[in-house]
Motif scaffolding. Structure first.
Motif, PDB file in Angstrom:
ATOM      1  N   VAL A 216       4.609   3.809   3.574  1.00 28.62           N
ATOM      2  CA  VAL A 216       3.206   4.208   3.491  1.00 28.62           C
ATOM      3  C   VAL A 216       3.027   5.575   4.138  1.00 28.62           C
ATOM      4  O   VAL A 216       3.483   5.808   5.264  1.00 28.62           O
ATOM      5  N   GLU A 217       2.358   6.488   3.443  1.00 27.65           N
ATOM      6  CA  GLU A 217       2.085   7.827   3.964  1.00 27.65           C
ATOM      7  C   GLU A 217       0.644   7.906   4.464  1.00 27.65           C
ATOM      8  O   GLU A 217      -0.287   7.496   3.760  1.00 27.65           O
ATOM      9  N   LEU A 218       0.497   8.411   5.663  1.00 32.84           N
ATOM     10  CA  LEU A 218      -0.839   8.582   6.254  1.00 32.84           C
ATOM     11  C   LEU A 218      -1.288  10.018   6.032  1.00 32.84           C
ATOM     12  O   LEU A 218      -0.634  10.965   6.475  1.00 32.84           O
ATOM     13  N   LYS A 251       1.386  -1.862   1.835  1.00 28.90           N
ATOM     14  CA  LYS A 251       2.824  -1.892   2.086  1.00 28.90           C
ATOM     15  C   LYS A 251       3.567  -0.764   1.394  1.00 28.90           C
ATOM     16  O   LYS A 251       4.726  -0.502   1.689  1.00 28.90           O
ATOM     17  N   VAL A 252       2.907  -0.093   0.456  1.00 26.91           N
ATOM     18  CA  VAL A 252       3.508   1.036  -0.237  1.00 26.91           C
ATOM     19  C   VAL A 252       2.391   1.962  -0.725  1.00 26.91           C
ATOM     20  O   VAL A 252       1.289   1.503  -1.030  1.00 26.91           O
ATOM     21  N   GLY A 253       2.672   3.265  -0.762  1.00 26.25           N
ATOM     22  CA  GLY A 253       1.654   4.217  -1.213  1.00 26.25           C
ATOM     23  C   GLY A 253       1.132   5.056  -0.077  1.00 26.25           C
ATOM     24  O   GLY A 253       1.912   5.685   0.659  1.00 26.25           O
ATOM     25  N   ASP A 268      -7.032   3.404   0.603  1.00 24.20           N
ATOM     26  CA  ASP A 268      -5.623   3.024   0.632  1.00 24.20           C
ATOM     27  C   ASP A 268      -5.198   2.529  -0.747  1.00 24.20           C
ATOM     28  O   ASP A 268      -6.018   2.383  -1.656  1.00 24.20           O
ATOM     29  N   THR A 269      -3.903   2.278  -0.872  1.00 23.03           N
ATOM     30  CA  THR A 269      -3.348   1.752  -2.126  1.00 23.03           C
ATOM     31  C   THR A 269      -2.856   0.325  -1.911  1.00 23.03           C
ATOM     32  O   THR A 269      -1.840  -0.086  -2.480  1.00 23.03           O
TER      33      THR A 269
END
Length: 334
Positions: A216-218, A251-253, A268-269
């Motif tokens: 996950v990218e912030l 958990k991803v994205g 978020d995704t």
């Protein structure tokens, strides 16, 4: 005394007084004694005016009494929880002002009663949820303490049991802290606001407290000059709650903070939230996952706390149902 007989008596005495004063002033002006004939004429004029005054005061009384009966009816309606917000205009300015004051009072009372009802509902929800959440750890703690007291736990197992007791105690402590935080957020009536530079605030006060999965990218889409007038402690709690909530279900994205004017968006995704829950996710102890997994779902107070703190700073916290790639919350100026 009702208004009609009051006006009838008042106008009659006033007319009589005016007529007598007129007769006396006439005597003074002409500086001549008033004879019997003149006295009789004056008396006839005064007496003949009394019925006209009475009729005039009677109809004026009917006109005004109807207006005051309507005012009385509105007050009786308020007494029976029948609130009216309709505007009222009258040729008599004072009566219009009275109706406007009653309308304002009606609106304030209606809002206060609804707030009390909502608070009572929330209190019942809190009590039920607390009973549910406290019962399990207390049962575990009580059971192990009894076994320790009776010597039923082997010496080698004591460290393991101690860890379990610490875990359940930490759970109770966390639950207590969140409930206290929720109560405090409801009690906030005014807060000291400051001009906050959002980019520095996010990087220094908020993001260091967040932990996300490696997939996950912030992201923070905010310029160096973007700012907001807000209570800094309240804003920190709101953003931490929103970002922590996003990290649990993404958990991803990516998890992204976007600033547009005076509005802040957290998107978020992750798994998203169904539209059917959009109106109730801000209620205390609400959890979409009714299994109430204590390790994952928390206590359902984070969004309620964030919502209360937003309102205390004249902002609204909303779920954007048009966003379908995950979940997006908007903190916007009211």
């Amino acid at each position: 005394m009702k208004i009609k007989p009051f006006l009838l008596i008042t106008y009659s005495f006033a007319g009589l007084g005016i007529s007598l004063c007129t007769a006396i002033m006439t005597y003074i002006i002409i500086d001549e004694p008033i004879g019997f004939k003149m006295t009789s004429k004056i008396s006839i004029v005064v007496l003949s005016m009394l019925p006209l005054i009475g009729i005039f005061s009677y109809f004026i009384g009917i006109y005004l009494s109807k207006k005051f009966e309507y005012i009385s009816q509105r007050l009786d309606d308020i007494d029976t929880n029948k609130f009216s917000n309709s505007s009222y205009k009258d040729n008599i300015k004072d009566i219009s002002n009275i109706h406007n004051s009653i309308t304002h009072l009606s609106i304030r009372l209606q809002e206060s009663i609804l707030e009390l009802q909502n608070n009572n509902d929330n209190l019942q929800t809190i009590i039920k949820s607390l009973s549910h959440d406290i019962k399990t750890p207390l049962t575990i703690i009580d059971g192990y303490l009894e076994e320790l007291d009776d010597g039923l736990i082997a010496y080698d197992d004591i460290p393991k049991v101690t860890q379990i007791l610490k875990k359940e105690t930490a759970y109770l402590n966390e639950l207590t802290s969140e409930v206290i935080g929720y109560i405090q957020s409801k009690e906030v009536t005014s807060s000291k606001k400051e001009l906050i530079l959002l980019k520095d605030f996010l990087h220094m006060e908020v993001c260091p407290l967040l932990r996300v999965d490696t997939n996950v990218e912030l992201k923070c889409e905010v310029s160096d000059t973007e700012s907001i007038v807000f209570n800094p402690i309240a804003l920190k709690k709101i953003l931490v709650n929103l970002l922590h909530n996003a990290s649990k279900y993404t958990k991803v994205g990516y998890i992204k903070v976007i600033v547009k004017g005076e509005n802040i968006m957290v998107e978020d995704t992750g798994i998203g939230i169904d539209t059917e829950f959009s109106r109730i996710i801000f209620e205390p102890f609400f959890a979409i996952d009714e299994s109430r997994n204590r390790q994952k779902n928390g206590f359902g107070l984070g969004l309620s706390i964030a919502d209360n703190l937003a309102k205390s700073n004249e902002y609204a916290l909303k779920l954007d149902n048009s966003y379908t790639d995950g979940c997006r919350f908007i903190l916007q100026k009211v």
